[in-house]
Design a protein around this motif. Structure first.
Motif, short mmCIF file in Angstrom:
data_model
loop_
_atom_site.label_atom_id
_atom_site.label_comp_id
_atom_site.label_asym_id
_atom_site.label_seq_id
_atom_site.Cartn_x
_atom_site.Cartn_y
_atom_site.Cartn_z
N UNK A 117 0.84 -1.19 0.00
CA UNK A 117 0.00 0.00 0.00
C UNK A 117 0.88 1.25 0.00
N UNK A 118 0.51 2.23 -0.81
CA UNK A 118 1.23 3.50 -0.81
C UNK A 118 0.90 4.27 0.46
N UNK A 119 1.90 4.97 1.01
CA UNK A 119 1.74 5.64 2.29
C UNK A 119 1.57 7.15 2.18
N UNK A 120 1.26 7.65 1.00
CA UNK A 120 1.05 9.09 0.83
C UNK A 120 -0.01 9.29 -0.24
N UNK A 121 -0.78 10.36 -0.09
CA UNK A 121 -1.88 10.62 -1.02
C UNK A 121 -1.40 11.25 -2.32
N UNK A 122 -0.33 12.03 -2.26
CA UNK A 122 0.19 12.65 -3.47
C UNK A 122 0.87 11.60 -4.34
N UNK A 123 1.03 11.93 -5.64
CA UNK A 123 1.63 10.96 -6.56
C UNK A 123 3.03 10.57 -6.12
N UNK A 124 3.80 11.57 -5.71
CA UNK A 124 5.20 11.33 -5.34
C UNK A 124 5.47 11.90 -3.96
N UNK A 125 6.29 11.22 -3.22
CA UNK A 125 6.69 11.69 -1.90
C UNK A 125 7.66 12.86 -2.07
N UNK A 126 7.39 13.96 -1.39
CA UNK A 126 8.19 15.16 -1.62
C UNK A 126 9.56 15.12 -0.95
N UNK A 127 9.67 14.38 0.17
CA UNK A 127 10.92 14.35 0.91
C UNK A 127 11.38 12.91 1.12
N UNK A 154 21.72 19.29 -9.65
CA UNK A 154 21.56 19.63 -11.05
C UNK A 154 20.17 20.19 -11.35
N UNK A 155 19.33 20.28 -10.33
CA UNK A 155 17.98 20.79 -10.52
C UNK A 155 17.01 19.77 -11.08
N UNK A 156 17.39 18.49 -11.05
CA UNK A 156 16.52 17.43 -11.58
C UNK A 156 15.48 17.04 -10.52
N UNK A 157 14.33 16.59 -10.99
CA UNK A 157 13.31 16.07 -10.08
C UNK A 157 13.69 14.67 -9.63
N UNK A 158 13.30 14.34 -8.40
CA UNK A 158 13.47 12.98 -7.88
C UNK A 158 12.08 12.45 -7.54
N UNK A 159 11.77 11.28 -8.04
CA UNK A 159 10.45 10.69 -7.89
C UNK A 159 10.54 9.59 -6.83
N UNK A 160 9.77 9.78 -5.75
CA UNK A 160 9.89 8.89 -4.59
C UNK A 160 8.54 8.27 -4.25
N UNK A 161 8.59 7.03 -3.79
CA UNK A 161 7.40 6.32 -3.32
C UNK A 161 7.73 5.60 -2.02
N UNK A 162 6.80 5.67 -1.08
CA UNK A 162 6.94 4.96 0.20
C UNK A 162 5.76 4.01 0.33
N UNK A 163 6.06 2.74 0.51
CA UNK A 163 5.02 1.72 0.60
C UNK A 163 5.22 0.89 1.86
#
Length: 220
Positions: free
Chosen positions: A173-183, A199-208
């Protein structure tokens, strides 16, 4: 200690990475092999775990890496630091994950991190990606109830695929309501994470987390 130069990518489907592995006796590795375990899959040079282990002495850390020179180097650093709750293992994780986890004490696996895995962009190379359905099934079997999986990548399609494969399994189960975890939920960032953010790139995170809900027959 000089920095080891190695190839950035190796083919995990090659025969050389499917040879039988003998796992160590974990009671000889860890000062307390019954402690909760944090498994970091694709640990590269191990800097993340080398910083985490001193902060959390009541947790054992195990880094898995397919490039053997990096494992040798990381274990030398571990020895220099005198860490008895950390080990790095040269292993191609997909064919050996089940036997690896079966060799450990039962009910110790509490955390799994998969951070910035090789993307293998070409369609014919997708089977080389680390997060395959079989890996997810095995982690679901061995993770404790409410065990944690943290995924991150600076490549959105890779992060999406990893997340989809875990969330397709009824135990996660995903532990956050937003698509990606911000921190990042951990206090330590990987070298790749730091470089990407600089480098200013986005990092896409998921916590389950694993769910202890019963699996219905329709989900099997």
């Amino acid at each position: 200690m000089g920095r080891v130069r190695v190839r950035q990518h190796v083919n995990p489907l090659s025969d050389k990475y499917h040879r039988a592995i003998t796992f160590p006796h974990w009671e000889d590795i860890y000062s307390n092999s019954a402690q909760p375990l944090h498994l970091d899959i694709g640990c590269a040079r191990g800097k993340f775990l080398l910083k985490m282990a001193p902060l959390y002495p009541e947790t054992n850390f195990l880094g898995i890496e397919i490039r053997e020179p990096l494992v040798i180097e990381a274990n030398k650093y571990r020895d220099c630091l005198g860490l008895t709750n950390l080990y790095f293992l040269f292993c191609n994780i997909n064919p050996f994950l089940n036997s690896l986890l079966a060799s450990l004490n039962s009910d110790v696996l509490q955390w799994v991190t998969i951070q910035f895995p090789d993307p293998w962009f070409k369609y014919r190379h997708l089977k080389r990606r680390v997060v395959q359905p079989e890996l997810v099934d095995t982690l679901a079997q061995y993770l404790v109830d409410r065990g944690t999986v943290f995924l991150q990548s600076d490549i959105k399609i890779v992060a999406q695929e990893m997340g989809e494969r875990f969330l397709e399994h009824p135990k996660f189960e995903k532990q956050h309501s937003e698509n990606w975890l911000s921190e990042n939920p951990f206090s330590i960032a990987t070298e790749r994470e730091i470089a990407s953010l600089n480098k200013g790139k986005s990092v896409y995170r998921l916590l389950l987390k694993t769910s202890n809900k019963p699996i219905s027959l329709s989900q099997e």
